[in-house]
Design a protein around this motif. Structure first.
Motif, short mmCIF file in Angstrom:
data_model
loop_
_atom_site.label_atom_id
_atom_site.label_comp_id
_atom_site.label_asym_id
_atom_site.label_seq_id
_atom_site.Cartn_x
_atom_site.Cartn_y
_atom_site.Cartn_z
N ALA A 359 1.12 -0.89 -0.16
CA ALA A 359 -0.31 0.33 -0.07
C ALA A 359 0.65 1.13 0.06
CB ALA A 359 -0.99 -0.12 1.41
N ALA A 360 1.78 1.20 0.61
CA ALA A 360 2.64 2.36 1.16
C ALA A 360 3.33 2.90 -0.62
CB ALA A 360 3.69 2.24 2.39
N ASN A 362 2.60 1.61 -3.75
CA ASN A 362 1.96 1.89 -4.90
C ASN A 362 1.01 3.63 -4.23
OD1 ASN A 362 -0.42 1.89 -6.29
ND2 ASN A 362 -1.94 1.57 -5.06
N TYR A 363 1.41 4.08 -3.00
CA TYR A 363 0.72 5.10 -3.03
C TYR A 363 1.85 6.33 -2.75
CZ TYR A 363 -0.28 9.40 0.03
OH TYR A 363 -0.09 11.18 0.29
N LEU A 364 2.37 5.79 -3.05
CA LEU A 364 4.70 7.05 -3.58
C LEU A 364 4.62 6.82 -4.50
CD1 LEU A 364 6.69 5.70 -0.17
CD2 LEU A 364 5.51 7.80 -1.07
N SER A 365 3.75 5.36 -5.64
CA SER A 365 4.17 5.16 -6.80
C SER A 365 3.59 6.76 -7.41
CB SER A 365 4.41 4.44 -7.17
OG SER A 365 5.23 2.91 -6.84
N THR A 366 2.25 6.17 -6.88
CA THR A 366 0.88 7.20 -7.61
C THR A 366 1.54 8.70 -7.59
OG1 THR A 366 -0.53 6.03 -7.01
CG2 THR A 366 -1.21 8.22 -7.54
N ALA A 367 1.99 8.94 -5.99
CA ALA A 367 2.87 10.64 -5.51
C ALA A 367 3.26 10.82 -6.58
CB ALA A 367 3.00 11.12 -4.56
N ARG A 370 2.49 11.44 -9.93
CA ARG A 370 1.52 13.04 -10.22
C ARG A 370 2.55 14.46 -9.88
NH1 ARG A 370 -0.89 12.62 -5.75
NH2 ARG A 370 -2.72 11.09 -6.70
N THR A 472 10.20 2.78 -5.75
CA THR A 472 9.40 2.17 -5.03
C THR A 472 10.51 0.77 -5.14
OG1 THR A 472 8.33 1.58 -7.26
CG2 THR A 472 7.71 3.25 -5.90
#
Length: 502
Positions: A359-360, A362-367, A370, A472
């Motif tokens: 989850a971490a 995936n969140y950092l990859s999305t951030a 962006r 990541t």
């Protein structure tokens, strides 16, 4: 003529002679029949029933074998009041006890009890039951006589269920000796409570005891004791349990006090059980360890494969929940933590952390995506705001060179400029503020713009500071080492604490 005259005279003597012979034979035959009849009677009823009197080899009569004398008359049951103990009003009557354990049937952790089948024997002396016997032989009776005489009222303390076996008849034996000593034996199965401590389950050792005590008679009336000390308890060597190893049996005795009735003698049958760990290794520990190791597989899966990593994490979490539920279903609901709970819940935390790790990631990859998209948009706006010379009519152009922190796609996305091949490497060594390429004959000059040096330096420092978080792949790489190392360290501490401390 003479012969004819003498015939009537000879006939009479011959007839008399014939009658004498017949009479003698009849007497002789009657004597034989009488002797044969006496022999038969002797064989049936003994020599004392013959008409000729007792035999010279006859033994003196034994009253214990006399059929005409009833048991009640022999033991004088009707002459005494057996509702009272022997030597009533005098000192306490000693009652010896010995036990032979036939089987240890079951141990229940949920109900906290055990079931045992045993032979319980009592020894005491009651002079009211003494009788005369020239051979000093004892008499053995079944359970029907027990209701007519006094027997010790021994019961099992903390027992839940108990019964005397009655197949094919009631398993009770009573043996009375001529001097009044009595042996009372019965075969009984009892289920008794056992206070178990599961703080080290399944690496635990349980100690249980079966307690015997007189229900009505205090120590002033009845002295209950082990007849032969520790040898009063015997066990079958073939006794075994599926989950436990029987370490030892031993006996103890002490006084028990009740505030309303007084002091009583209490006997203890103590035994120690050590649990077999191999069953729980196969059914609990190995599956839990495999689930934790399976959760680590997601660290080697590409972070963009969202369905694969999410489904793997959820599967391992649900499997660990099933294992924990199955173990607790076969255990009592105790208020303290068991050893198996520590192992399973730590394993569950490792599995859950592997899900949080993705989850971490995936969140950092999305951030990060962006942030890169925003930087590209800013570069487009900055490029549009610059006043650039018209390159109309130029025969050849070079690619606009920007700061190295931006990708080639950012450069290609600038509207109004064409992309060409980069110049030689020596052109890259020129100052990035304002660069003019070498002009072969017939070529025009194109101005290459770059971002401000101060803003570029600040961005580079921020990127270096967040390099591990933004990359990541680095998070997964560190997790591949951190998770297995931590779990191995936990296993070393766990097994050393519970195995060596046992």
């Amino acid at each position: 003529m003479l012969a004819r005259g003498t015939m009537p005279y000879l006939t009479k003597p011959l007839f008399l002679l014939f009658c004498l012979v017949v009479t003698g034979e009849c007497r002789r035959l009657g004597h034989r029949v009488r002797r044969w009849t006496e022999t038969v009677e002797t064989a049936k009823h003994g020599p004392e029933t013959t008409k000729h009197g007792p035999s010279l080899t006859k033994k003196p009569p034994d009253v214990t074998k006399n059929r005409k004398l009833k048991t009640e008359q022999l033991l004088k049951v009707d002459d005494h009041d057996f509702t009272m103990r022997p030597a009533f009003g005098g000192p306490a009557i000693p009652v010896g006890v010995d036990v032979q354990v036939e089987s240890l049937d079951s141990i229940s952790e949920v109900d906290m009890d055990f079931t045992m089948t045993l032979y319980l024997r009592h020894y005491w002396k009651d002079e009211r039951l003494s009788f005369t016997s020239s051979t000093n032989k004892s008499m053995t009776f079944d359970g029907r006589l027990v209701k007519k005489i006094w027997v010790p009222d021994v019961f099992f303390v903390h027992s839940k269920r108990s019964f005397i076996h009655d197949t094919t008849t009631v398993n009770i034996m009573l043996r009375v000796f001529p001097d009044g000593h009595v042996l009372y034996s019965l075969r009984v199965t009892v289920t008794a409570a056992c206070n178990m401590d599961f703080s080290r389950f399944p690496l635990d050792t349980q100690s249980c005891s079966l307690e015997l005590e007189s229900y009505a008679y205090t120590d002033e009336d009845l002295m209950l004791y082990w007849k032969s000390g520790d040898e009063s308890l015997s066990t079958d060597d073939r006794i075994s349990l599926s989950q436990f190893l029987i370490q030892k049996f031993h006996t103890t005795s002490r006084l028990a006090f009740y505030s309303s009735t007084g002091w009583y003698n209490r006997l203890y049958i103590n035994f120690t059980l050590r649990r077999h760990i191999f069953f729980f290794l196969l059914q609990t520990y190995f599956p839990a360890t495999l689930m934790v190791m399976l959760s680590w597989v997601s660290f080697w899966i590409d972070r963009r494969a969202v369905p694969a990593r999410v489904s793997l994490g959820i599967t391992t979490v649900l499997t660990m929940s099933t294992i924990i539920t199955g173990v607790n279903a076969s255990m009592p609901r105790v208020s303290y933590i068991k050893a198996v709970d520590i192992y399973l819940w730590v394993s569950f935390v490792f599995v859950f952390l592997s899900v949080l790790e993705y989850a971490a990631v995936n969140y950092l990859s999305t951030a990060q995506d962006r942030r890169e998209r925003k930087m590209r948009d800013e570069m487009r706006e900055r490029a549009r705001s610059q006043s650039l010379p018209c390159t109309c009519g130029m025969s050849q152009t070079r690619t606009m060179l920007l700061d190295g922190t931006y990708s080639e796609a950012d450069t290609n996305s600038l509207a109004g400029y064409t992309s060409g091949t980069m110049g030689p490497e020596e052109d890259m060594d020129m100052p990035r503020d304002m660069m003019t390429e070498k002009q072969p004959p017939g070529e025009h000059t194109v101005v290459h713009l770059s971002a401000s040096s101060e803003s570029t330096t600040t961005k580079k420092k921020g990127i270096r500071a967040l390099n591990i978080i933004q990359n990541t792949h680095t998070i997964d790489k560190y997790s591949r080492m951190l998770f297995p190392g931590s779990y191995i360290l936990f296993n070393i501490i766990y097994w050393c604490s519970y195995c060596l401390g046992a």
